[in-house]
Design a protein around this motif. Structure first.
Motif, PDB file in Angstrom:
ATOM      1  N   PHE A 125       0.856  -1.189   0.000  1.00 47.58           N
ATOM      2  CA  PHE A 125       0.000   0.000   0.000  1.00 47.58           C
ATOM      3  C   PHE A 125       0.886   1.232   0.000  1.00 47.58           C
ATOM      4  O   PHE A 125       2.052   1.187   0.409  1.00 47.58           O
ATOM      5  N   TYR A 126       0.319   2.312  -0.479  1.00 52.81           N
ATOM      6  CA  TYR A 126       1.084   3.548  -0.642  1.00 52.81           C
ATOM      7  C   TYR A 126       0.206   4.722  -0.235  1.00 52.81           C
ATOM      8  O   TYR A 126      -0.906   4.884  -0.738  1.00 52.81           O
ATOM      9  N   ASP A 127       0.708   5.520   0.685  1.00 54.83           N
ATOM     10  CA  ASP A 127       0.006   6.717   1.143  1.00 54.83           C
ATOM     11  C   ASP A 127       0.876   7.928   0.811  1.00 54.83           C
ATOM     12  O   ASP A 127       1.907   8.134   1.444  1.00 54.83           O
ATOM     13  N   LYS A 130       1.830   9.960   3.769  1.00 58.18           N
ATOM     14  CA  LYS A 130       2.567   9.246   4.824  1.00 58.18           C
ATOM     15  C   LYS A 130       1.901   9.398   6.193  1.00 58.18           C
ATOM     16  O   LYS A 130       2.550   9.673   7.200  1.00 58.18           O
ATOM     17  N   ARG A 131       0.575   9.162   6.213  1.00 56.84           N
ATOM     18  CA  ARG A 131      -0.170   9.294   7.469  1.00 56.84           C
ATOM     19  C   ARG A 131      -0.120   8.028   8.305  1.00 56.84           C
ATOM     20  O   ARG A 131      -0.309   8.072   9.512  1.00 56.84           O
ATOM     21  N   PHE A 132       0.117   6.883   7.694  1.00 52.72           N
ATOM     22  CA  PHE A 132       0.125   5.635   8.450  1.00 52.72           C
ATOM     23  C   PHE A 132       1.088   4.659   7.791  1.00 52.72           C
ATOM     24  O   PHE A 132       1.438   4.795   6.619  1.00 52.72           O
ATOM     25  N   ASN A 134       0.716   1.066   8.409  1.00 48.44           N
ATOM     26  CA  ASN A 134       0.174  -0.291   8.413  1.00 48.44           C
ATOM     27  C   ASN A 134      -1.312  -0.247   8.081  1.00 48.44           C
ATOM     28  O   ASN A 134      -1.968   0.787   8.207  1.00 48.44           O
ATOM     29  N   LEU A 135      -1.816  -1.396   7.668  1.00 50.22           N
ATOM     30  CA  LEU A 135      -3.241  -1.549   7.385  1.00 50.22           C
ATOM     31  C   LEU A 135      -3.812  -2.561   8.366  1.00 50.22           C
ATOM     32  O   LEU A 135      -3.709  -3.774   8.154  1.00 50.22           O
ATOM     33  N   GLY A 136      -4.358  -2.096   9.456  1.00 52.21           N
ATOM     34  CA  GLY A 136      -5.027  -2.974  10.402  1.00 52.21           C
ATOM     35  C   GLY A 136      -4.161  -4.080  10.946  1.00 52.21           C
ATOM     36  O   GLY A 136      -4.622  -5.200  11.131  1.00 52.21           O
ATOM     37  N   ASN A 137      -2.884  -3.801  11.170  1.00 51.94           N
ATOM     38  CA  ASN A 137      -1.951  -4.793  11.719  1.00 51.94           C
ATOM     39  C   ASN A 137      -1.824  -6.030  10.837  1.00 51.94           C
ATOM     40  O   ASN A 137      -1.540  -7.121  11.315  1.00 51.94           O
ATOM     41  N   THR A 138      -2.029  -5.859   9.556  1.00 50.90           N
ATOM     42  CA  THR A 138      -1.894  -6.960   8.599  1.00 50.90           C
ATOM     43  C   THR A 138      -0.723  -6.726   7.653  1.00 50.90           C
ATOM     44  O   THR A 138       0.059  -7.621   7.375  1.00 50.90           O
ATOM     45  N   VAL A 139      -0.600  -5.524   7.135  1.00 49.26           N
ATOM     46  CA  VAL A 139       0.479  -5.161   6.228  1.00 49.26           C
ATOM     47  C   VAL A 139       1.195  -3.936   6.781  1.00 49.26           C
ATOM     48  O   VAL A 139       0.562  -2.932   7.094  1.00 49.26           O
ATOM     49  N   PHE A 140       2.501  -4.029   6.879  1.00 47.95           N
ATOM     50  CA  PHE A 140       3.300  -2.950   7.427  1.00 47.95           C
ATOM     51  C   PHE A 140       4.303  -2.456   6.394  1.00 47.95           C
ATOM     52  O   PHE A 140       4.854  -3.248   5.630  1.00 47.95           O
ATOM     53  N   ILE A 141       4.559  -1.159   6.397  1.00 46.79           N
ATOM     54  CA  ILE A 141       5.747  -0.635   5.737  1.00 46.79           C
ATOM     55  C   ILE A 141       6.838  -0.593   6.795  1.00 46.79           C
ATOM     56  O   ILE A 141       6.783   0.211   7.727  1.00 46.79           O
ATOM     57  N   LEU A 142       7.809  -1.489   6.669  1.00 53.00           N
ATOM     58  CA  LEU A 142       8.885  -1.501   7.661  1.00 53.00           C
ATOM     59  C   LEU A 142       9.822  -0.321   7.475  1.00 53.00           C
ATOM     60  O   LEU A 142      10.268   0.284   8.445  1.00 53.00           O
ATOM     61  N   ASN A 143      10.131  -0.007   6.214  1.00 47.08           N
ATOM     62  CA  ASN A 143      11.040   1.099   5.945  1.00 47.08           C
ATOM     63  C   ASN A 143      10.858   1.606   4.525  1.00 47.08           C
ATOM     64  O   ASN A 143      10.401   0.876   3.641  1.00 47.08           O
TER      65      ASN A 143
END
Length: 203
Positions: A125-127, A130-132, A134-143
């Motif tokens: 996912f891409y914001d 850059k407000r968040f 992760n998506l519901g603790n399922t997918v994270f942007i680590l870095n």
């Protein structure tokens, strides 16, 4: 006389309905973000060959088709662009679709879903704001990396994703997406680490 007035009123009524229909606003198309697309959406016949760090086995992902669809949102005047890929990997045909997701009435983030025969998962996912991360603790942007080094080759503009508790059935846990290149590294929950050996981006 009364009949003429009645007929005139009926004609006026239907003309007013037609005018109001003609005045309806056209549906607004919400496109996918071009930066989001640059990390994963590539032309037909593009491919990536990966090598496992432990076994030296190779694995190939080939795009066999790409196309664009439009989906409508109920009770709104919005249409959303969907970019689709069909990918062959190990004789399986899978699909990826990226689409805008509304945050509020004016802003969106963008989500990439992947489906194989074993299930589906959110991959990226891409914001833009850059407000968040992760998506519901399922997918994270680590870095987000300016650059990373893989097998003595430098790659730039990298999004490092971590996928947790999803159902695609391929056990992909981490992926490194590089702008204009695609995925350069994968780590599987089974322990395998696959790095890019060769890729081709078609025109």
């Amino acid at each position: 006389m009364k009949a003429s007035i009645y007929l005139l009123l009926i004609i006026t009524y239907f003309l007013s309905i037609q005018a109001s229909c003609n005045d309806e606003e056209p549906r607004k198309l919400i496109p996918n973000d071009s930066t989001f697309l640059s990390y994963w959406y590539f032309p037909k016949d593009s491919y990536w060959i990966y090598k496992d760090s432990a076994s030296s086995q190779r694995d190939t992902f080939l795009i066999v088709d790409n196309f664009i669809k439009v989906s409508s949102e109920n009770h709104t005047n919005f249409d959303f662009q969907q970019n689709w890929l069909q990918i062959i990997n190990r004789s399986r045909l899978g699909a990826q679709v990226g689409r805008p997701r509304r945050v509020d009435d004016k802003t969106y983030y963008y989500e990439l879903d992947q489906s194989w025969d074993a299930g589906s998962a959110i991959r990226l996912f891409y914001d833009p704001l850059k407000r968040f991360d992760n998506l519901g603790n399922t997918v994270f942007i680590l870095n987000n990396y300016d650059s990373i080094l893989i097998d003595n080759k430098m790659y730039y503009d990298v999004i490092h994703m971590y996928n947790e508790g999803q159902s695609a059935g391929d056990y992909i846990q981490e992926e490194y997406y590089v702008k204009n290149i695609g995925i350069v590294k994968r780590r599987y929950s089974t322990g395998g680490v696959w790095s890019i050996e060769k890729y081709f981006i078609a025109n």
